[in-house]
Design an enzyme around this catalytic site. Structure first.
Site, PDB file in Angstrom:
ATOM      1  N   LEU A 406       0.816  -1.278  -0.055  1.00 52.99           N
ATOM      2  CA  LEU A 406       0.009   0.116   0.095  1.00 52.99           C
ATOM      3  C   LEU A 406       1.126   1.211  -0.009  1.00 52.99           C
ATOM      4  O   LEU A 406       1.965   1.356   0.678  1.00 52.99           O
ATOM      5  CB  LEU A 406      -1.121   0.022   1.194  1.00 52.99           C
ATOM      6  CG  LEU A 406      -1.976  -1.068   1.483  1.00 52.99           C
ATOM      7  CD1 LEU A 406      -2.686  -1.053   2.832  1.00 52.99           C
ATOM      8  CD2 LEU A 406      -3.133  -0.973   0.143  1.00 52.99           C
ATOM      9  N   ASP A 407       0.478   2.487  -0.580  1.00 52.05           N
ATOM     10  CA  ASP A 407       1.138   3.601  -0.523  1.00 52.05           C
ATOM     11  C   ASP A 407       1.451   3.933   0.911  1.00 52.05           C
ATOM     12  O   ASP A 407       0.489   3.690   1.737  1.00 52.05           O
ATOM     13  CB  ASP A 407       0.559   4.619  -1.411  1.00 52.05           C
ATOM     14  CG  ASP A 407       0.390   4.432  -2.703  1.00 52.05           C
ATOM     15  OD1 ASP A 407       0.982   3.584  -3.507  1.00 52.05           O
ATOM     16  OD2 ASP A 407      -0.526   5.045  -3.360  1.00 52.05           O
ATOM     17  N   MET A 408       2.437   4.505   1.095  1.00 54.53           N
ATOM     18  CA  MET A 408       2.763   5.136   2.626  1.00 54.53           C
ATOM     19  C   MET A 408       1.769   5.945   2.967  1.00 54.53           C
ATOM     20  O   MET A 408       1.248   5.575   4.331  1.00 54.53           O
ATOM     21  CB  MET A 408       3.983   6.091   2.662  1.00 54.53           C
ATOM     22  CG  MET A 408       4.182   6.559   3.857  1.00 54.53           C
ATOM     23  SD  MET A 408       5.792   7.705   4.035  1.00 54.53           S
ATOM     24  CE  MET A 408       5.323   9.139   3.205  1.00 54.53           C
ATOM     25  N   THR A 410      -1.517   5.546   2.316  1.00 55.69           N
ATOM     26  CA  THR A 410      -2.701   4.687   2.366  1.00 55.69           C
ATOM     27  C   THR A 410      -2.709   3.786   3.601  1.00 55.69           C
ATOM     28  O   THR A 410      -1.724   3.144   3.763  1.00 55.69           O
ATOM     29  CB  THR A 410      -2.923   3.794   1.066  1.00 55.69           C
ATOM     30  OG1 THR A 410      -2.974   4.673  -0.049  1.00 55.69           O
ATOM     31  CG2 THR A 410      -4.273   3.051   1.125  1.00 55.69           C
TER      32      THR A 410
END
Length: 559
Positions: A406-408, A410
């Site tokens: 997951l993106d940082m 998110t």
């Protein structure tokens, strides 16, 4: 020739009581300072009302226009007065110089500039290449070559078939001769058959020589014509490279210490020593260079998009965006030296004091709820991550193995495999799309439909990592299904189901004008920075790698 104070704009609005920033804006991830927002609003009014020039910026109803990035730089004048400077990226109305905007660092369109003369030579060579390439003799020769090659192929096939037939007939005759003839008569018959075989092979040999000569004659003429084109292209390339390097030396940027560096020298220190097209023409470098050159002190800056959205990038009318990495990062890295600049927020560990919650664990897997701000895996400067924390919690397992990220920014569910066997099973499920994911997102704006699908292929932006582009030519397929949950205070809460797993897929599909045209709340890349990105991996479903039982995990979100 303008005077520096002519481009210094005093605020029309009352700015009394608005506190100044303590440091200059970090240009690659920021929230515009209130004074920059006021300056941008005043500049936007000027763009709408001015009559000195015309440019088709386009809008939502006129996507054929060319939108542009504008910038405002909050400065103190040499006399200590607070105001701002304005700039645009590239050219507007086919001009570099417009009233009220700072000039380019180097004006290649100036009448006395070498650029016009040398570009004219390159253009002339380019026209020669087009003219030579359009020679009708090319079409004639290529058609003749294709016909010759086809005729030769057919005749060769016919001769080879004749040889096969002849070989079969000679075999039959040889058998008959051996049964009916003896001694000298048999020898003469076999010799005659051998001569027939040699004669057939010679026919094929001379057929090849004949056609090779015809084809070589055509190819020779084509080679001569292409040689003329190649020589002209080489000359064009040489002049183009020379002009490019000459331009790179002319673009010389000041910094707050009074040091000057050319575009060529700046990019020579990077992994891409050749500056990309348009480097140095963005609003931010123009503004800073002008400020340093004429004694203005930079205080803060902001850049916004004006006009129709481009086809690939996510850009919305009047919205603020960070400076680009590919072109501006090296240049601004030099230009900001000597200024007190806000620290890079992306180098801070936003998740340092946030808890990583274990949702489920057994001998095969561990499912965690990652907080927003914590990396999924270690980064270049930040080692703390969901992965390293799971490593600490499970020091004696074969893994943990990373299966997805997951993106940082998110938050939400991540699954890690603890054994090789579990990793192999889950990897296969991710590859075959047996894993189902559901996200919760909040977007800026009112979504009118109750559900829908977005199908926009994507690829990385080579000039502005880590941003992604929509690209129908080179992009990979990216599909998202979404459903509306509710609308509150002008914002829409959505459930999102990605059918593919492209980088930033949900964020781009929401923000791009061909998607929902509504960026996610708090999206500092494709929208505007906020307290957090409103994107949460709420639900995750897959088969347990050992029992094959379908498992579904849910993690509620706080927005």
């Amino acid at each position: 020739m303008h005077q520096p104070e002519q481009l210094f704009t005093r605020f029309h609005a009352d700015i009394t009581g608005i506190e100044l920033p303590s440091a200059f804006t970090f240009p690659f991830y920021y929230q515009p300072h209130p004074l920059c927002i006021i300056a941008a609003n005043e500049l936007q009014q000027h763009i709408e009302n001015q009559s000195d020039w015309q440019h088709n910026f386009g809008n939502e109803n006129n996507p054929t226009g060319t939108g542009k990035m504008f910038g405002v730089l909050l400065v103190r004048s040499p006399q200590g007065e607070l105001g701002y400077l304005s700039a645009f990226s590239g050219k507007i109305a086919e001009q570099n110089l417009l009233p009220n905007f700072v000039p380019p660092v180097f004006d290649m369109l100036a009448k006395e500039c070498f650029f016009r003369t040398e570009l004219a030579e390159i253009t002339q060579l380019n026209n020669q290449v087009k003219q030579l390439s359009a020679n009708p003799r090319f079409a004639e020769l290529n058609a003749s070559l294709a016909q010759h090659q086809n005729d030769y192929q057919q005749q060769e096939q016919q001769q080879r078939q004749a040889m096969i037939d002849g070989r079969a007939e000679r075999k039959k005759l040889r058998q008959q001769a051996e049964e009916t003839l003896h001694d000298e008569a048999l020898k003469e018959a076999i010799d005659a058959l051998a001569k027939q075989s040699v004669a057939e092979k010679n026919v094929l040999k001379y057929l090849k020589l004949e056609w090779d000569a015809k084809i070589a004659e055509i190819q020779s003429e084509l080679k001569h014509l292409n040689h003329e084109i190649d020589l002209t292209k080489q000359q064009r390339k040489h002049l183009s490279n020379a002009l490019q390097n000459k331009l790179f030396e002319q673009y010389r940027f000041l910094n707050a210490n009074g040091e000057q560096k050319s575009l060529k020298a700046i990019f020579a220190e990077t992994t891409t020593p050749t500056p990309p097209a348009g480097a140095g023409e963005c609003a931010a470098p123009k503004l800073l260079h002008y400020a340093y050159k004429y004694g203005f002190t930079p205080v803060a800056m902001a850049e916004f998009w004006w006009g129709a959205s481009p086809k690939s990038e996510v850009r919305q009318h009047k919205k603020f965006y960070p400076s680009c990495h590919g072109k501006c990062n090296p240049i601004l890295g030099h230009m900001l030296q000597g200024l007190k600049v806000d620290p890079n927020p992306l180098e801070e560990n936003w998740g340092k004091d946030k808890e990583l919650t274990i949702v489920y664990q057994d001998d095969a897997i561990v499912v965690v709820n990652k907080p927003a701000g914590l990396l999924s895996v270690p980064g270049k400067t930040i080692k703390d991550s969901a992965y390293t924390r799971v490593q600490t919690l499970f020091p004696d397992v074969e893994g943990p193995f990373v299966l997805h990220r997951l993106d940082m920014a998110t938050s939400g569910l991540l699954v890690f495999a603890l054994t090789r066997r579990a990793n192999k099973s889950l990897q296969k499920q991710f590859i075959t799309r047996g894993v189902e994911k559901r996200y919760l997102a909040m977007v800026e704006g009112v979504v009118e439909q109750s559900r829908g699908d977005i199908d926009l292929p994507m690829r990385g932006d080579p000039d502005d990592r880590p941003r992604q582009l929509v690209c129908f030519e080179h992009g990979k397929p990216a599909t998202t299904h979404w459903e509306l949950v509710e609308v509150t205070n002008g914002r829409s809460k959505l459930l999102m189901y990605p059918k593919t797993g492209r980088t930033h897929q949900l964020r781009v599909h929401c923000a791009h004008y061909q998607g929902l045209n509504m960026p996610m709340v708090g999206d500092g890349l494709y929208g505007e920075k906020d307290s957090r990105l409103h994107l949460h991996a709420e639900q995750l479903s897959f088969e347990h790698p050992y029992t094959k039982q379908r498992m579904t995990f849910v993690a509620e979100c706080d927005f």
